[in-house]
Motif scaffolding. Structure first.
Motif, PDB file in Angstrom:
ATOM      1  N   THR A   7       0.850  -1.185   0.000  1.00 57.54           N
ATOM      2  CA  THR A   7       0.000   0.000   0.000  1.00 57.54           C
ATOM      3  C   THR A   7       0.889   1.239   0.000  1.00 57.54           C
ATOM      4  O   THR A   7       2.110   1.143   0.177  1.00 57.54           O
ATOM      5  N   ALA A   8       0.277   2.390  -0.155  1.00 59.24           N
ATOM      6  CA  ALA A   8       1.037   3.647  -0.134  1.00 59.24           C
ATOM      7  C   ALA A   8       1.763   3.813   1.204  1.00 59.24           C
ATOM      8  O   ALA A   8       2.926   4.213   1.239  1.00 59.24           O
ATOM      9  N   GLN A   9       1.095   3.488   2.300  1.00 62.73           N
ATOM     10  CA  GLN A   9       1.730   3.625   3.616  1.00 62.73           C
ATOM     11  C   GLN A   9       2.906   2.661   3.747  1.00 62.73           C
ATOM     12  O   GLN A   9       3.958   3.023   4.275  1.00 62.73           O
ATOM     13  N   ILE A  31       6.636   7.603  -9.607  1.00 60.11           N
ATOM     14  CA  ILE A  31       6.878   6.296  -9.001  1.00 60.11           C
ATOM     15  C   ILE A  31       5.916   5.292  -9.643  1.00 60.11           C
ATOM     16  O   ILE A  31       4.745   5.605  -9.864  1.00 60.11           O
ATOM     17  N   PRO A  32       6.406   4.097  -9.994  1.00 63.76           N
ATOM     18  CA  PRO A  32       5.522   3.111 -10.627  1.00 63.76           C
ATOM     19  C   PRO A  32       4.459   2.600  -9.653  1.00 63.76           C
ATOM     20  O   PRO A  32       4.764   2.287  -8.502  1.00 63.76           O
ATOM     21  N   HIS A  33       3.229   2.542 -10.122  1.00 60.36           N
ATOM     22  CA  HIS A  33       2.117   2.112  -9.280  1.00 60.36           C
ATOM     23  C   HIS A  33       1.001   1.567 -10.153  1.00 60.36           C
ATOM     24  O   HIS A  33       1.039   1.689 -11.371  1.00 60.36           O
ATOM     25  N   LEU A  34       0.001   0.987  -9.519  1.00 59.27           N
ATOM     26  CA  LEU A  34      -1.195   0.566 -10.235  1.00 59.27           C
ATOM     27  C   LEU A  34      -2.398   0.931  -9.382  1.00 59.27           C
ATOM     28  O   LEU A  34      -2.314   1.014  -8.157  1.00 59.27           O
ATOM     29  N   ARG A  35      -3.480   1.173 -10.065  1.00 63.06           N
ATOM     30  CA  ARG A  35      -4.712   1.539  -9.370  1.00 63.06           C
ATOM     31  C   ARG A  35      -5.762   0.450  -9.573  1.00 63.06           C
ATOM     32  O   ARG A  35      -5.901  -0.089 -10.659  1.00 63.06           O
ATOM     33  N   VAL A  36      -6.488   0.172  -8.522  1.00 60.58           N
ATOM     34  CA  VAL A  36      -7.665  -0.675  -8.585  1.00 60.58           C
ATOM     35  C   VAL A  36      -8.782   0.185  -8.007  1.00 60.58           C
ATOM     36  O   VAL A  36      -8.812   0.427  -6.792  1.00 60.58           O
ATOM     37  N   ARG A  37      -9.575   0.713  -8.910  1.00 60.55           N
ATOM     38  CA  ARG A  37     -10.569   1.725  -8.556  1.00 60.55           C
ATOM     39  C   ARG A  37      -9.864   2.894  -7.900  1.00 60.55           C
ATOM     40  O   ARG A  37      -9.019   3.512  -8.507  1.00 60.55           O
ATOM     41  N   ARG A  38     -10.129   3.170  -6.645  1.00 56.67           N
ATOM     42  CA  ARG A  38      -9.495   4.313  -5.979  1.00 56.67           C
ATOM     43  C   ARG A  38      -8.266   3.921  -5.169  1.00 56.67           C
ATOM     44  O   ARG A  38      -7.569   4.778  -4.646  1.00 56.67           O
ATOM     45  N   ARG A  39      -8.003   2.638  -5.058  1.00 57.32           N
ATOM     46  CA  ARG A  39      -6.854   2.169  -4.273  1.00 57.32           C
ATOM     47  C   ARG A  39      -5.599   2.189  -5.110  1.00 57.32           C
ATOM     48  O   ARG A  39      -5.620   1.920  -6.303  1.00 57.32           O
ATOM     49  N   ILE A  40      -4.488   2.493  -4.459  1.00 57.03           N
ATOM     50  CA  ILE A  40      -3.187   2.547  -5.128  1.00 57.03           C
ATOM     51  C   ILE A  40      -2.316   1.429  -4.552  1.00 57.03           C
ATOM     52  O   ILE A  40      -2.209   1.296  -3.332  1.00 57.03           O
TER      53      ILE A  40
END
Length: 62
Positions: A7-9, A31-40
């Motif tokens: 998670t972001a934290q 920074i590389p990331h992916l989203r699932v709806r509103r979650r990062i």
């Protein structure tokens, strides 16, 4: 089953920065990331590779 995402934290704790810094980096696509709806989420392997890449860039700039 071991989780392969953070998670972001968790990423903030992992790399030693404030969570607000992570959200800013996500917003600015630094920074590389992916989203699932509103979650990062962040892939552990991708974050490790990204950190190595950032380190290499800073060494080349010296």
């Amino acid at each position: 089953m071991n989780r392969k995402t953070l998670t972001a934290q968790e990423v903030a704790d992992y790399i030693g920065v404030c969570i607000d810094t992570i959200y800013t980096m996500v917003r600015e696509k630094q920074i590389p990331h992916l989203r699932v709806r509103r979650r990062i989420f962040f892939s552990v392997e991708t974050i490790d590779a990204w950190m190595r890449e950032q380190e290499q860039k800073s060494l080349e700039a010296m």
